[in-house]
Design a protein around this motif. Sequence first.
Motif, PDB file in Angstrom:
ATOM      1  N   LEU A 289       0.863  -1.181   0.000  1.00 35.45           N
ATOM      2  CA  LEU A 289       0.000   0.000   0.000  1.00 35.45           C
ATOM      3  C   LEU A 289       0.898   1.229   0.000  1.00 35.45           C
ATOM      4  O   LEU A 289       1.345   1.699   1.049  1.00 35.45           O
ATOM      5  N   VAL A 290       1.202   1.742  -1.179  1.00 41.73           N
ATOM      6  CA  VAL A 290       2.274   2.710  -1.346  1.00 41.73           C
ATOM      7  C   VAL A 290       1.743   4.141  -1.354  1.00 41.73           C
ATOM      8  O   VAL A 290       0.748   4.452  -1.987  1.00 41.73           O
ATOM      9  N   GLU A 291       2.452   5.012  -0.631  1.00 37.14           N
ATOM     10  CA  GLU A 291       2.062   6.413  -0.503  1.00 37.14           C
ATOM     11  C   GLU A 291       2.887   7.293  -1.437  1.00 37.14           C
ATOM     12  O   GLU A 291       4.101   7.119  -1.540  1.00 37.14           O
ATOM     13  N   PRO A 292       2.264   8.247  -2.084  1.00 41.70           N
ATOM     14  CA  PRO A 292       3.022   9.222  -2.879  1.00 41.70           C
ATOM     15  C   PRO A 292       3.663  10.265  -1.976  1.00 41.70           C
ATOM     16  O   PRO A 292       3.540  10.219  -0.750  1.00 41.70           O
ATOM     17  N   ASN A 293       4.348  11.214  -2.585  1.00 41.61           N
ATOM     18  CA  ASN A 293       4.899  12.360  -1.882  1.00 41.61           C
ATOM     19  C   ASN A 293       3.842  12.947  -0.940  1.00 41.61           C
ATOM     20  O   ASN A 293       2.701  13.199  -1.335  1.00 41.61           O
ATOM     21  N   LEU A 294       4.227  13.178   0.294  1.00 39.22           N
ATOM     22  CA  LEU A 294       3.329  13.658   1.337  1.00 39.22           C
ATOM     23  C   LEU A 294       2.466  14.830   0.889  1.00 39.22           C
ATOM     24  O   LEU A 294       1.283  14.915   1.234  1.00 39.22           O
ATOM     25  N   PHE A 295       3.016  15.757   0.125  1.00 38.29           N
ATOM     26  CA  PHE A 295       2.324  17.002  -0.182  1.00 38.29           C
ATOM     27  C   PHE A 295       1.627  17.020  -1.541  1.00 38.29           C
ATOM     28  O   PHE A 295       1.175  18.066  -1.988  1.00 38.29           O
ATOM     29  N   TRP A 296       1.491  15.879  -2.199  1.00 42.51           N
ATOM     30  CA  TRP A 296       0.939  15.914  -3.563  1.00 42.51           C
ATOM     31  C   TRP A 296      -0.519  16.357  -3.586  1.00 42.51           C
ATOM     32  O   TRP A 296      -0.976  16.953  -4.556  1.00 42.51           O
ATOM     33  N   ASN A 297      -1.294  16.051  -2.514  1.00 42.10           N
ATOM     34  CA  ASN A 297      -2.714  16.385  -2.516  1.00 42.10           C
ATOM     35  C   ASN A 297      -3.071  17.301  -1.354  1.00 42.10           C
ATOM     36  O   ASN A 297      -4.212  17.326  -0.905  1.00 42.10           O
ATOM     37  N   GLY A 298      -2.110  18.087  -0.870  1.00 43.01           N
ATOM     38  CA  GLY A 298      -2.404  19.042   0.195  1.00 43.01           C
ATOM     39  C   GLY A 298      -3.182  20.226  -0.353  1.00 43.01           C
ATOM     40  O   GLY A 298      -3.041  20.598  -1.525  1.00 43.01           O
ATOM     41  N   ASN A 299      -4.000  20.852   0.496  1.00 40.55           N
ATOM     42  CA  ASN A 299      -4.752  22.005   0.011  1.00 40.55           C
ATOM     43  C   ASN A 299      -4.115  23.326   0.412  1.00 40.55           C
ATOM     44  O   ASN A 299      -4.671  24.388   0.162  1.00 40.55           O
ATOM     45  N   VAL A 300      -2.911  23.274   1.029  1.00 44.73           N
ATOM     46  CA  VAL A 300      -2.095  24.470   1.236  1.00 44.73           C
ATOM     47  C   VAL A 300      -0.699  24.201   0.685  1.00 44.73           C
ATOM     48  O   VAL A 300      -0.279  24.796  -0.303  1.00 44.73           O
ATOM     49  N   SER A 301       0.053  23.317   1.336  1.00 43.86           N
ATOM     50  CA  SER A 301       1.366  22.913   0.815  1.00 43.86           C
ATOM     51  C   SER A 301       1.128  21.843  -0.242  1.00 43.86           C
ATOM     52  O   SER A 301       0.754  20.721   0.065  1.00 43.86           O
ATOM     53  N   SER A 315      -2.278  -5.043  -9.615  1.00 47.97           N
ATOM     54  CA  SER A 315      -2.832  -5.713  -8.451  1.00 47.97           C
ATOM     55  C   SER A 315      -1.841  -5.910  -7.308  1.00 47.97           C
ATOM     56  O   SER A 315      -2.231  -6.277  -6.209  1.00 47.97           O
ATOM     57  N   ARG A 316      -0.557  -5.655  -7.549  1.00 44.51           N
ATOM     58  CA  ARG A 316       0.439  -5.870  -6.493  1.00 44.51           C
ATOM     59  C   ARG A 316       0.689  -4.620  -5.654  1.00 44.51           C
ATOM     60  O   ARG A 316       1.472  -4.636  -4.706  1.00 44.51           O
ATOM     61  N   TYR A 317       0.008  -3.539  -5.982  1.00 44.56           N
ATOM     62  CA  TYR A 317       0.129  -2.289  -5.243  1.00 44.56           C
ATOM     63  C   TYR A 317      -1.252  -1.683  -5.046  1.00 44.56           C
ATOM     64  O   TYR A 317      -2.161  -1.909  -5.841  1.00 44.56           O
ATOM     65  N   VAL A 318      -1.396  -0.896  -3.998  1.00 44.71           N
ATOM     66  CA  VAL A 318      -2.601  -0.104  -3.738  1.00 44.71           C
ATOM     67  C   VAL A 318      -2.172   1.349  -3.630  1.00 44.71           C
ATOM     68  O   VAL A 318      -1.143   1.659  -3.019  1.00 44.71           O
ATOM     69  N   TYR A 319      -2.963   2.235  -4.215  1.00 46.99           N
ATOM     70  CA  TYR A 319      -2.690   3.669  -4.125  1.00 46.99           C
ATOM     71  C   TYR A 319      -3.162   4.152  -2.759  1.00 46.99           C
ATOM     72  O   TYR A 319      -4.349   4.128  -2.459  1.00 46.99           O
ATOM     73  N   ASN A 320      -2.221   4.581  -1.937  1.00 38.41           N
ATOM     74  CA  ASN A 320      -2.462   4.837  -0.518  1.00 38.41           C
ATOM     75  C   ASN A 320      -2.071   6.271  -0.201  1.00 38.41           C
ATOM     76  O   ASN A 320      -0.919   6.660  -0.404  1.00 38.41           O
ATOM     77  N   THR A 321      -3.015   7.061   0.277  1.00 38.73           N
ATOM     78  CA  THR A 321      -2.712   8.469   0.513  1.00 38.73           C
ATOM     79  C   THR A 321      -3.397   8.955   1.779  1.00 38.73           C
ATOM     80  O   THR A 321      -4.234   8.262   2.354  1.00 38.73           O
ATOM     81  N   HIS A 322      -3.030  10.151   2.214  1.00 38.15           N
ATOM     82  CA  HIS A 322      -3.627  10.801   3.378  1.00 38.15           C
ATOM     83  C   HIS A 322      -4.329  12.079   2.933  1.00 38.15           C
ATOM     84  O   HIS A 322      -4.037  12.627   1.870  1.00 38.15           O
ATOM     85  N   PHE A 323      -5.247  12.553   3.794  1.00 34.96           N
ATOM     86  CA  PHE A 323      -5.818  13.874   3.538  1.00 34.96           C
ATOM     87  C   PHE A 323      -6.212  14.527   4.852  1.00 34.96           C
ATOM     88  O   PHE A 323      -6.997  13.982   5.627  1.00 34.96           O
ATOM     89  N   TYR A 324      -5.640  15.708   5.093  1.00 37.15           N
ATOM     90  CA  TYR A 324      -6.051  16.583   6.178  1.00 37.15           C
ATOM     91  C   TYR A 324      -6.340  17.951   5.582  1.00 37.15           C
ATOM     92  O   TYR A 324      -5.654  18.386   4.647  1.00 37.15           O
ATOM     93  N   ASP A 325      -7.346  18.620   6.113  1.00 39.47           N
ATOM     94  CA  ASP A 325      -7.663  19.953   5.619  1.00 39.47           C
ATOM     95  C   ASP A 325      -6.746  20.951   6.314  1.00 39.47           C
ATOM     96  O   ASP A 325      -7.007  21.394   7.436  1.00 39.47           O
ATOM     97  N   GLN A 326      -5.662  21.294   5.650  1.00 40.39           N
ATOM     98  CA  GLN A 326      -4.674  22.199   6.231  1.00 40.39           C
ATOM     99  C   GLN A 326      -5.261  23.592   6.459  1.00 40.39           C
ATOM    100  O   GLN A 326      -4.897  24.279   7.414  1.00 40.39           O
ATOM    101  N   LYS A 327      -6.184  23.976   5.592  1.00 44.01           N
ATOM    102  CA  LYS A 327      -6.818  25.291   5.757  1.00 44.01           C
ATOM    103  C   LYS A 327      -7.656  25.325   7.022  1.00 44.01           C
ATOM    104  O   LYS A 327      -7.605  26.275   7.803  1.00 44.01           O
ATOM    105  N   ALA A 328      -8.437  24.285   7.245  1.00 42.20           N
ATOM    106  CA  ALA A 328      -9.283  24.241   8.436  1.00 42.20           C
ATOM    107  C   ALA A 328      -8.438  24.151   9.703  1.00 42.20           C
ATOM    108  O   ALA A 328      -8.740  24.799  10.715  1.00 42.20           O
ATOM    109  N   ILE A 329      -7.363  23.372   9.669  1.00 45.22           N
ATOM    110  CA  ILE A 329      -6.506  23.207  10.844  1.00 45.22           C
ATOM    111  C   ILE A 329      -5.789  24.511  11.184  1.00 45.22           C
ATOM    112  O   ILE A 329      -5.564  24.820  12.360  1.00 45.22           O
ATOM    113  N   SER A 330      -5.469  25.291  10.171  1.00 49.78           N
ATOM    114  CA  SER A 330      -4.751  26.547  10.402  1.00 49.78           C
ATOM    115  C   SER A 330      -5.563  27.533  11.227  1.00 49.78           C
ATOM    116  O   SER A 330      -4.996  28.342  11.969  1.00 49.78           O
ATOM    117  N   GLY A 331      -6.890  27.485  11.092  1.00 52.00           N
ATOM    118  CA  GLY A 331      -7.739  28.439  11.789  1.00 52.00           C
ATOM    119  C   GLY A 331      -7.747  29.817  11.167  1.00 52.00           C
ATOM    120  O   GLY A 331      -8.476  30.701  11.618  1.00 52.00           O
TER     121      GLY A 331
END
Length: 620
Positions: A289-301, A315-331
Amino acid sequence: MPNIRARLLAVLVVLCGLCGFLTTAGSPTAGAATLPDSLSFDGTALTVSGGRFVDATGREVVLRGYNVSGETKLAENKGLPFASVADARKSATALRALGGGNSVRFLLSWAYAEPVRGQVDTAYLAAATAQLGAFLDAGIRVYPDFHQDLYSRHLFHSGSWYTGDGAPAWAVALGGYPTESCGICFLWGQNITQNGAVKAAQYDFWHNNHGLQDSFLATAQKVMAYLRANLTTEQFTGVLGFDPYNEPYAGTYDSGQTSRTWERDLLWPFYVKFRARMDAAGWTDKPALVEPNLFWNGNVSKEEGGLLDAGTLGSRYVYNTHFYDQKAISGVLMWGNAADGQYVTDFGTVRDRASATGTTAIVSEFGHPLNGTTAGKAPSVLKAMYQALDSRVKGANWWTTPATSGPVLSGSQWQWDIYNGRHHELMNGNPDKVLTTGDAWNDEDLSAVRLDDSGTVTLRQDTRLLDRIYPSATSGTTVAFTYEDRSRDGSTTLTWNPVPGTLPSTRQLVGSGQYGLLVWRSNGGTAPTELHLPASFPTATTTVVSDLGTVYAPPAYTTTTKIAAAAEPGGTGSRRLLLSAPDSGAVHYALVANGSTAPSATLLAAARTELSAWVTQKVG
């Protein structure tokens, strides 16, 4: 080329004898008894096929759950998610019964797995395996994750404002890194790009300086071999795959290098090597379950990436990513709360990248702080994130354009830590900085649960938000899905997807209650379609309206019952709705509601007529 490279690496690994500390090429321990509450079609391994997770019956599987847990980042339990196996069992049962989860991302620590270079700590592996097994025994699928943040806690001195996790002390000692300093940093994550020590250490790892990456890969193989050898056959079947590396980032780019070329030249080759280690450890049939560059889908960075140059993952890999709303967290960058459809574009991008790479996707981290200046946004932010996992269409448009919903995404919320607010962590080993509040890690507080004073696992978020209807297994292909959870923001009920007035009987049936609606196309499979039933949908008062029939209080499952209820496997008391339609190519639908008490046959028939006409018009 990647496949050829992987095969060659696998051969070299075996020839070099890097699995010498274990002779694990054989079978795992003999299988345990079938899980409690299992049915004949349960418990098969998942694979990736046609851009979906599928089980052995050909059903499309959706994984929902949590990260277990950020406790692994801490020293208080020596890099383990739990203080004991008993706590792991308690947590697993609650995660299934209270949180509605059928899967977890299970964090592991490189620092504790290999405290001395070249030597794995089998006591740590034994404890981690036993805790991981507690979730498997509760019917919860698991994918382990080698976790790191800011590379290593050993980069940080005892008086630091921040800390990290991941690499062992010996790996840090090899680098001779400068004294860590983030300068003016308001969030711990700024260390990733501003702290010179963190940047230099990350750079060394990705360039394999001091043989760091080689050591990590060798240890990863030994860990995977140990898990395969020491889990039962049935338990190992429940292991989905392995997440090689949490939130990869370059540290510093070489001259002329971009985020995209870094992914192509350094990150992807690392994943190919890790895939080879999985094969050598006996994990051939499980995906990385492989992750791309941390910031590829960020909404600020935001940086270009997303494994654009990796070609078809297959079939030997899964596209695995994270998402946090950086704008909302910033306040600052987002003042108000999240709204209907807030993240459908962001999560649509995840669907599109997975499709383009020929595999399925999982959002292995998402969430929002539950304490601090922006905590008031959490109810709406989390609702919008779950909405975007369910469908790429916002609620206001869903009934008009359901066929554009896209696949239902799998996801793991950050996080599930039963010790939240009850930690005893010496930050960076400093006895004068004992952390007890929140997650005890860099001022974070994101756990969905805690233990109350009696030691009972208790939800910290609205149960309507967390314990959700979702299609855990679809006998065919999902056409459209939505769930109106009616979760609360304080005293306000958030209703983003009301049944339209053009369907008055369906609207009356749903009332002010929660509802889910699944539309799917059958594939001839004999195993039923499954929907998780939240605790807010007691079997005795749940209504189902489907082309398969209408039912109030679904009966117990039998092989001849088209609409039925049953316990979910694992003996946790969680339940599922089973819908049997063993035809092929037909479009089916099922509305599941909890808003009416003993609805009349007339109302059920009228709602069925409305929904059948709606499906014909909108889906065909």
